[in-house]
Motif scaffolding. Structure first.
Motif, PDB file in Angstrom:
ATOM      1  N   ASP A 178       0.847  -1.183   0.000  1.00  0.00           N
ATOM      2  CA  ASP A 178       0.000   0.000   0.000  1.00  0.00           C
ATOM      3  C   ASP A 178       0.885   1.236   0.000  1.00  0.00           C
ATOM      4  O   ASP A 178       1.999   1.208   0.517  1.00  0.00           O
ATOM      5  N   HIS A 192      -8.911  -1.939   2.698  1.00  0.00           N
ATOM      6  CA  HIS A 192      -8.896  -1.441   4.077  1.00  0.00           C
ATOM      7  C   HIS A 192      -8.344  -0.023   4.102  1.00  0.00           C
ATOM      8  O   HIS A 192      -7.898   0.505   3.087  1.00  0.00           O
ATOM      9  N   ARG A 218       3.989   0.382   2.518  1.00  0.00           N
ATOM     10  CA  ARG A 218       3.702  -0.487   3.640  1.00  0.00           C
ATOM     11  C   ARG A 218       3.248  -1.847   3.144  1.00  0.00           C
ATOM     12  O   ARG A 218       2.429  -1.948   2.239  1.00  0.00           O
ATOM     13  N   CYS A 261       1.048  -4.634   3.995  1.00  0.00           N
ATOM     14  CA  CYS A 261      -0.090  -4.736   4.891  1.00  0.00           C
ATOM     15  C   CYS A 261      -0.408  -6.170   5.277  1.00  0.00           C
ATOM     16  O   CYS A 261      -0.082  -7.106   4.574  1.00  0.00           O
TER      17      CYS A 261
HETATM   18 ZN    ZN Z   1      -2.683  -1.481   4.988  1.00  0.00          ZN
END
Ligand code: ZN
Ligand code: ZN
Ligand code: ZN
Length: 157
Positions: A85, A105, A97, A99
């Motif tokens: 992400d 999300h 990141r 995830c």
């Molecule tokens: Zn995430």
């Protein structure tokens, strides 16, 4: 940019094995090149998020001679494939990141210490669809990032 980082958790859960990361890439439809695996492996060690430059610096300290442009390209490919992400939270540099979930999300991001919390519940989908439809749009996706101060930073303030 200046990042104040907490010492909390350098390891992102369990250290993910390169073979496992390569498998994830194949499943996501991108070729698991050696560089992509190395970059994703480094990102997996990060508990919150990291910029391409930060990852590049960390890899350099462990003797990895990967170029910054290669790190950028690998992150772009991984992000396009939906494996990582991207977060912006007001910085000029994009943060990446890995995830815990591949599902849709959202994130809470602390502007004080860069702590990232994943929100698994999305309750804005209906509002997005309605707001878009009112303007004659068909919403196909949305992203939402909430910036603020985490509990620890609020206590320190
Ligand atoms: Zn995430
Ligand atoms: Zn914080
Ligand atoms: Zn959502």
């Amino acid at each position: 940019m200046i990042i104040v980082r907490t010492i909390a958790g350098i390891v992102h859960g369990v250290r993910t094995r390169p073979s496992e990361l390569a498998k994830q890439m194949t499943a996501a439809g991108i070729r698991p090149t050696a560089q992509r695996v190395r970059v994703l492996e480094e990102l997996a060690r990060e508990n919150n998020d990291a910029t391409a430059q930060e990852l590049h610096r960390r890899m350099a300290t462990t003797g990895d001679k990967i170029g910054l442009a290669t790190v950028y390209r690998a992150l772009a490919a991984l992000s396009d494939a939906g494996l990582v992400d991207t977060l912006t939270h007001g910085h000029a540099e994009t943060c990446y990141r890995l995830c815990a979930t591949g599902h849709h999300h959202h994130h809470l991001v602390c502007t004080g210490c860069h702590r990232v919390v994943e929100l698994t519940d999305c309750s804005v989908g209906e509002w997005v669809a309605k707001a878009a439809r009112a303007e004659g749009f068909e919403a196909t996706s949305h992203s939402l990032e909430v910036s603020g101060l985490c509990a620890l930073c609020r206590r320190a303030a």
